[in-house]
Scaffold this motif. Structure first.
Motif, mmCIF file in Angstrom:
data_model
loop_
_atom_site.group_PDB
_atom_site.id
_atom_site.type_symbol
_atom_site.label_atom_id
_atom_site.label_comp_id
_atom_site.label_asym_id
_atom_site.label_seq_id
_atom_site.Cartn_x
_atom_site.Cartn_y
_atom_site.Cartn_z
ATOM 1 N N GLU A 242 1.196 -1.370 -0.195
ATOM 2 C CA GLU A 242 -0.080 -0.018 -0.334
ATOM 3 C C GLU A 242 0.904 0.654 0.291
ATOM 4 O OE1 GLU A 242 -2.781 -0.193 -0.689
ATOM 5 O OE2 GLU A 242 -3.291 1.975 -0.644
ATOM 6 N N GLN A 243 2.847 1.262 0.256
ATOM 7 C CA GLN A 243 2.592 2.860 1.121
ATOM 8 C C GLN A 243 3.595 2.795 -0.990
ATOM 9 O OE1 GLN A 243 6.325 2.361 3.575
ATOM 10 N NE2 GLN A 243 6.475 4.568 3.260
ATOM 11 N N ASN A 244 3.916 1.792 -0.908
ATOM 12 C CA ASN A 244 4.469 1.738 -2.474
ATOM 13 C C ASN A 244 3.911 2.829 -3.246
ATOM 14 O OD1 ASN A 244 6.367 -1.279 -3.368
ATOM 15 N ND2 ASN A 244 7.334 0.508 -2.494
ATOM 16 N N ARG A 245 2.641 2.111 -3.230
ATOM 17 C CA ARG A 245 1.479 2.267 -4.669
ATOM 18 C C ARG A 245 0.772 3.371 -4.336
ATOM 19 N NH1 ARG A 245 -2.968 -2.889 -4.939
ATOM 20 N NH2 ARG A 245 -4.190 -0.849 -5.460
ATOM 21 N N THR A 246 0.693 4.314 -2.717
ATOM 22 C CA THR A 246 0.054 5.314 -2.342
ATOM 23 C C THR A 246 1.063 6.816 -2.788
ATOM 24 O OG1 THR A 246 -0.774 4.762 -0.641
ATOM 25 C CG2 THR A 246 -0.794 6.904 -0.704
ATOM 26 N N GLN A 247 2.548 5.822 -2.728
ATOM 27 C CA GLN A 247 3.928 7.228 -2.570
ATOM 28 C C GLN A 247 3.818 7.230 -4.700
ATOM 29 O OE1 GLN A 247 5.946 8.684 -0.602
ATOM 30 N NE2 GLN A 247 6.163 9.723 -2.453
ATOM 31 N N GLY A 248 3.596 6.077 -5.158
ATOM 32 C CA GLY A 248 3.728 6.287 -6.149
ATOM 33 C C GLY A 248 2.656 7.296 -7.477
ATOM 34 N N ILE A 249 1.712 7.329 -6.900
ATOM 35 C CA ILE A 249 0.658 7.980 -7.475
ATOM 36 C C ILE A 249 0.919 9.420 -7.081
ATOM 37 C CG2 ILE A 249 -1.473 8.491 -7.043
ATOM 38 C CD1 ILE A 249 -2.168 6.487 -8.654
ATOM 39 N N ARG A 250 1.225 9.932 -5.511
ATOM 40 C CA ARG A 250 1.881 11.049 -5.272
ATOM 41 C C ARG A 250 2.420 11.090 -5.884
ATOM 42 N NH1 ARG A 250 2.955 10.059 1.233
ATOM 43 N NH2 ARG A 250 0.789 9.452 0.858
ATOM 44 N N ASN A 251 3.817 10.753 -6.043
ATOM 45 C CA ASN A 251 5.353 11.035 -6.747
ATOM 46 C C ASN A 251 4.555 11.608 -8.391
ATOM 47 O OD1 ASN A 251 6.826 10.508 -5.260
ATOM 48 N ND2 ASN A 251 7.240 8.230 -5.307
ATOM 49 N N SER A 252 4.109 10.737 -8.680
ATOM 50 C CA SER A 252 3.836 10.697 -10.331
ATOM 51 C C SER A 252 2.925 12.395 -10.243
ATOM 52 C CB SER A 252 2.873 9.872 -11.277
ATOM 53 O OG SER A 252 3.998 8.323 -11.235
ATOM 54 N N ARG A 253 1.874 12.515 -9.050
ATOM 55 C CA ARG A 253 1.189 14.092 -9.441
ATOM 56 C C ARG A 253 2.180 15.141 -9.611
ATOM 57 N NH1 ARG A 253 -4.394 14.180 -9.301
ATOM 58 N NH2 ARG A 253 -5.809 11.604 -8.271
ATOM 59 N N SER A 254 3.227 15.234 -8.217
ATOM 60 C CA SER A 254 3.383 16.011 -7.813
ATOM 61 C C SER A 254 4.401 16.548 -8.614
ATOM 62 C CB SER A 254 4.601 15.649 -7.202
ATOM 63 O OG SER A 254 5.494 15.748 -6.920
ATOM 64 N N PHE A 255 4.926 15.303 -9.794
ATOM 65 C CA PHE A 255 6.276 15.627 -10.266
ATOM 66 C C PHE A 255 5.518 16.260 -12.096
ATOM 67 C CE2 PHE A 255 8.169 13.701 -14.361
ATOM 68 C CZ PHE A 255 9.296 14.441 -14.164
ATOM 69 N N HIS A 256 4.037 15.527 -12.116
ATOM 70 C CA HIS A 256 3.180 15.848 -13.504
ATOM 71 C C HIS A 256 2.657 17.698 -13.594
ATOM 72 C CE1 HIS A 256 -0.952 17.174 -14.565
ATOM 73 N NE2 HIS A 256 0.221 16.967 -16.638
ATOM 74 N N ALA A 257 2.621 17.771 -11.365
ATOM 75 C CA ALA A 257 2.381 19.241 -11.897
ATOM 76 C C ALA A 257 3.875 20.395 -11.746
ATOM 77 C CB ALA A 257 1.238 19.203 -10.253
ATOM 78 N N GLN A 258 5.125 19.921 -11.307
ATOM 79 C CA GLN A 258 5.972 20.485 -11.522
ATOM 80 C C GLN A 258 6.044 20.149 -12.859
ATOM 81 O OE1 GLN A 258 8.289 20.532 -8.271
ATOM 82 N NE2 GLN A 258 9.886 21.656 -9.619
ATOM 83 N N TRP A 259 6.329 19.488 -14.165
ATOM 84 C CA TRP A 259 6.597 20.134 -14.638
ATOM 85 C C TRP A 259 6.238 19.483 -16.532
ATOM 86 C CZ3 TRP A 259 11.727 21.448 -15.165
ATOM 87 C CH2 TRP A 259 12.907 21.245 -13.500
ATOM 88 N N HIS A 260 5.322 18.827 -16.335
ATOM 89 C CA HIS A 260 4.510 18.830 -17.439
ATOM 90 C C HIS A 260 4.072 20.110 -18.295
ATOM 91 C CE1 HIS A 260 2.361 16.858 -20.400
ATOM 92 N NE2 HIS A 260 1.419 17.250 -19.899
ATOM 93 N N ARG A 261 5.074 19.994 -19.131
ATOM 94 C CA ARG A 261 5.128 21.265 -20.332
ATOM 95 C C ARG A 261 5.911 22.022 -19.804
ATOM 96 N NH1 ARG A 261 -0.760 21.385 -22.250
ATOM 97 N NH2 ARG A 261 -1.423 18.768 -23.185
ATOM 98 N N ALA A 262 7.232 22.012 -19.310
ATOM 99 C CA ALA A 262 7.993 22.623 -18.539
ATOM 100 C C ALA A 262 9.175 22.645 -19.479
ATOM 101 C CB ALA A 262 8.551 21.907 -17.391
ATOM 102 N N ALA A 263 10.239 23.595 -19.432
ATOM 103 C CA ALA A 263 11.583 23.595 -19.841
ATOM 104 C C ALA A 263 11.063 23.864 -21.346
ATOM 105 C CB ALA A 263 12.423 22.186 -20.110
ATOM 106 N N GLN A 264 10.033 24.937 -21.771
ATOM 107 C CA GLN A 264 9.825 25.644 -23.263
ATOM 108 C C GLN A 264 9.073 24.981 -24.083
ATOM 109 O OE1 GLN A 264 13.544 26.020 -22.343
ATOM 110 N NE2 GLN A 264 13.404 27.385 -21.714
ATOM 111 N N GLY A 265 8.769 23.992 -22.806
ATOM 112 C CA GLY A 265 7.574 23.067 -23.354
ATOM 113 C C GLY A 265 8.355 21.146 -24.286
ATOM 114 N N ARG A 266 9.020 21.690 -23.798
ATOM 115 C CA ARG A 266 10.393 20.134 -24.562
ATOM 116 C C ARG A 266 10.305 19.293 -23.545
ATOM 117 N NH1 ARG A 266 15.978 21.000 -22.821
ATOM 118 N NH2 ARG A 266 15.593 22.879 -21.799
#
Lengths: 433, 433
Positions: free
Chosen positions: A153-177
Motif C-alpha cells: 500500500e505504501q508503494n502504491r500511494t507513494q507512486g501516485i503521489r510522486n506522479s501527481r507532484s511530478f506532473h504538476a511541476q514539470w509537465h510541459r516545462a522547459a519551454q515545452g520540451r
C-alpha cells in the motif's frame, strides 16, 4: 526570436525524402519553416546563417526507452542471468542512489545522447524532479515518468503521489520540451487493480502511460500462470490500453497480442541490444510492422546495453531480423530509419510530422560529417546513415532550434564538472564501496 | 632503433590481465620489452617517452575476415537476397575495378580500420599487388591473399600464377608486416581437384590458406547434393585441412563439422554483422568455443556490413549469442575480447603471445580515451571496453611500435587525397555510371 538558416551538404528529410545534394533548413521559434535543395531563395537580412557544407542533416534520433541515470550503473553487472543481475547488482546499487546522484547520472546520459545524435528520449526512474532539472539544463526534449511499483500500500500511494507532484511541476516545462507521462513499471510489479488506478490517473491528468510489457518468456509464463492471460491482455483487462500507451520490449508476443497492440494503437519500443545482452530474446518486429503497429527504437538503461548510442541500435534493428529470419529483405534501411525518427516520435506522443525535417516539425536536427570514412563512397545516402555511420560522425545537434552540440563540442553542458561528479559517485556506488 | 616508453592511465594486457590504474609499456624494434603498473623503474635516458595519462591501452584489434577494397562498394546494394545482391550489384561493379581502384579502396579501408582500432587485418581480393602497396604505406599488419576461383582452366591457372607471383613479391614484406596466404574463395567456386591443387601449393610455399566455408544454408545443402558431404568435410577430403586454414563464416555446421574443425585446428572467423545483414544466420560460436576451436572476429567487406568497425563486431559477438540462446552467460566480455585480440592473432597465424600486451608480443597497441562518456563510470574496465566503448574513443594506434594514429590524427595516410580519389572512383563505379 529571429530566423535561423542552416546550409548543409545534403539532407535526409525522412526515409522516403532524401536530398543527396546541398540544401537548407530555415526555422524560427524552434519550428521548421522551410527546407529545400540548393540556395535558400528568401531574404537573408535578419536571418542568422549557420553554414555546414560538409554535413548531412537528418532528423534527431528518438530514444523510445531508457532509464537515464542508470548510466551510473554502467558495467556494474554483466554476463549474469537476469535475476542475479537484478538482485545482486542493480537493486543494491540503486538503493544507494540519491536525488543528487540521479541528477548527475541523468546529465551524463544527456551528454552521451547529445554526442550520439539523440534529440528526444524517454525516462522512467525515480528522483524525477532531479532528472527533470538535468533535462532542462541539457536542452534535450524528453518524455519523463516517475517509475511506479505496487508491492504494498505504501508503494502504491507513494507512486501516485510522486506522479501527481511530478506532473504538476514539470509537465510541459522547459519551454515545452518536457512531457510527463505515467510509468507503472510492469504487470509483474504492479497488480491489476493498481494498473487500473494508474489508467484512471492517466485519464484524469490527460497524459499517456509507459510500461514494460512481455520482456522475457518467464514474465509471460508467470503472468499466464497467475492471471490466465498474457501481460498484453492483462494490460487491456485493467483498462490500461484505453489510454495512449508506450510499451517497452514486447519480445514475447502471441498473434493475439500483436492484433491487440494494433487495435489499441499501442506504441512499441524495440530495444534490440538490451534484449540480446539480457538474454531476453529477439522481438517479433517484422510481425509488428506488418500488423501496422508503430515501433520505435530504444537503448534501455546503460546497465543493460551498455551505451546510449542509437546509431548502434538503429543498425542492429536493421540487421538482426534479417539474420535470425534468414531473410535479407526483413526490416529495410528505410524502416529502421523511420523507427528511429518519425515512428519514434509517434511512440513518445509527439505531434504528427515530428521526427522529420519537413516544415511544421520541431527543429530537432542532427548533422553528420560527410567527410567521415562512413560516407565514402556515397551511392545511397540513407544506406550510409543506417549501415555505416556512427556516433563519432555527429558534429552538431539542435533541439527546438537551439544548438546543444556545435562542431563536436557540447554547448549546454559542463562536461568537466559531470566527469568530476560521476567519478566521485563511482567511489560511493561501486561494488567495493 | 631506440626504446619507446608509453605511459598510460590503465592497461588491458589481455582479457584476464587488466590493470585499472596507471602503468607503462616499453618497446624496442616493434616488440614489447616490459609492461607494468606504476612508473617504469628502468633508466630513461635514450628512451623516447610518450605520455597518455588519460588513455587505456589495449592490444590492437585483429580483423580476421574481409575484403578491404570493397569499401568502394559500401552501400551499393542493401536489403537484397544474396543472389540478387551478388549478380545485380556486386559482380557488375567489381567488373569495373582496376588495380588503381583497389589501391585507393584498400587505403580507404586502412584509414577506417586505423581510426577504429584495428592493427591487423586479413584480405582476400584481387589486384593484390596494389592492395599490398596500400598496406605497406598504411603501416598496418596484414595477412593477404589473392582470391582464387576455379570455374574454368583459365581461372585456375591464373589463380595459381597470381598467388605465386604475389607470394614471391610480398611475403614477409613491409618489414615483416605483410604475410601472404592462399585464398581459394570457397568450395562452391573452387572444384575439389582445384582445392587439392591449392593445398599442395600451400605446402610447397609453406603458407596457410584462407577460405569461405559454410556461410549459408543453401551453400551447405548444395554441397551435400553435389558432393555428398558438408563443405567442411569436403575441404578435409581435398586435403585442405592438412594445412593451416582460416575458415570464414562457418554459420551452418553439423556436430561432426565442429569436431573436425577442432581436430584439424582450423581457425574460424566469425562475422556476426555480415551474417545478419546478408541473412546468412547466426554462427554456433558457443559450440565452437566449447569444442576448443580458435574463433576470431571479422567485419567482412564493407559491401556487406557496411563499416569496418571491430568494436561493433566485438560487442555484437558478446551480445548476439546471449539473445538468440536466451542465456546471459553465453560468450562473456572476456571471451569476446579474446576473440578480437589474442585468438584473432592465432586465427591469422601470428606467433604465440601476439594480440596481447605481454613482453615478447608485437607492439600493436590501441589507446582509448578514459575521458569518453563510455568510461564513466568504470567499475570493470574490460566491461567498458567491450560493452560501451566505440571507434570514436580511439585516440592512438601503434603497429610494430610505429604510430599510425596520433591523438586522433592519421600519421601515415594522406586522408584528403584518399577522399578525393574515392569521390572520383565513386562517379565511375556507381550505379549511374
Amino acid at each position: 526570436m529571429s530566423q535561423v538558416l542552416l546550409e548543409v551538404g545534403a539532407l535526409v528529410l525522412s526515409a522516403d525524402a532524401v536530398i543527396p545534394e546541398p540544401g537548407y533548413i530555415l526555422w524560427q521559434d524552434g519550428v521548421i519553416l522551410a527546407v529545400g535543395r540548393g540556395v535558400y531563395p528568401g531574404p537573408r537580412d535578419q536571418v542568422e546563417v549557420i553554414s555546414r557544407p560538409r554535413a548531412v542533416a537528418i532528423p534527431g534520433l528518438v530514444n523510445t526507452h531508457g532509464h537515464a541515470a542508470m548510466t551510473l550503473l554502467r558495467g556494474i553487472g554483466d554476463d549474469l542471468p537476469l535475476q542475479a543481475w537484478l538482485t545482486e547488482r542493480i537493486y543494491p546499487t540503486e538503493a544507494k542512489l540519491t536525488g543528487e546522484a540521479v541528477y548527475w547520472g541523468t546529465l551524463l546520459a544527456c551528454w552521451e545522447m547529445i554526442q550520439s545524435g539523440t534529440t528526444c528520449f524517454t525516462d522512467m526512474y525515480f528522483f524525477m524532479h532531479d532528472a527533470a532539472r538535468a533535462v532542462e539544463e541539457s536542452g534535450l526534449r524528453a518524455v519523463l515518468s516517475w517509475g511506479m511499483v505496487g508491492f504494498d500500500e505504501q508503494n502504491r500511494t507513494q507512486g501516485i503521489r510522486n506522479s501527481r507532484s511530478f506532473h504538476a511541476q514539470w509537465h510541459r516545462a522547459a519551454q515545452g520540451r518536457i512531457q510527463v507521462t505515467l510509468g507503472p513499471h510492469a504487470p509483474y510489479t504492479c497488480p491489476p487493480d493498481y494498473l487500473a488506478e494508474v489508467a484512471e490517473l492517466s485519464a484524469e491528468l490527460g497524459v499517456p502511460i509507459q510500461i514494460h510489457l512481455s520482456e522475457t518468456k518467464r514474465e509471460v509464463d508467470e503472468c499466464i500462470a497467475e492471471h490466465g492471460c498474457t501481460p498484453i491482455r492483462l494490460a487491456e483487462r485493467c483498462g490500461l490500453l484505453n489510454r495512449p500507451v508506450l510499451a517497452a520490449h514486447c519480445v514475447h508476443l502471441t498473434e493475439e497480442d500483436i492484433a491487440l497492440l494494433h487495435e489499441r494503437d499501442v506504441r512499441v519500443a524495440h530495444n534490440p541490444q538490451s534484449n540480446l545482452k539480457l538474454a531476453s530474446g529477439v522481438a517479433p518486429v517484422v510481425e509488428l510492422l506488418r500488423a501496422g503497429v508503430t515501433v520505435g527504437i530504444g537503448t534501455d538503461g546503460a546497465a543493460s546495453n551498455n551505451n546510449l548510442d542509437l546509431f548502434e541500435e538503429l543498425r542492429l534493428a536493421a540487421t538482426l531480423h534479417k539474420g535470425v529470419r534468414q531473410d535479407a529483405t526483413a526490416v529495410t534501411a528505410g524502416e529502421a530509419f523511420t523507427m528511429a525518427t518519425s515512428a519514434g516520435a509517434r511512440c513518445v506522443f509527439l505531434p504528427d510530422g515530428h521526427g522529420t525535417l519537413n516544415p511544421g516539425a520541431a527543429a530537432d536536427i542532427v548533422l553528420l560529417s560527410l567527410d567521415s570514412v562512413h560516407f565514402l563512397p556515397t551511392y545511397d545516402l540513407l544506406s550510409n546513415v543506417v549501415y555505416a555511420a556512427g556516433a563519432g560522425d555527429v558534429t552538431d545537434v539542435f533541439v527546438a532550434g537551439q544548438p546543444l552540440l556545435r562542431q563536436g563540442e557540447p554547448v549546454t553542458l559542463d562536461v568537466e564538472r559531470i566527469r568530476h561528479e560521476v567519478r566521485r559517485l563511482e567511489a560511493i556506488l561501486g561494488p567495493q564501496a
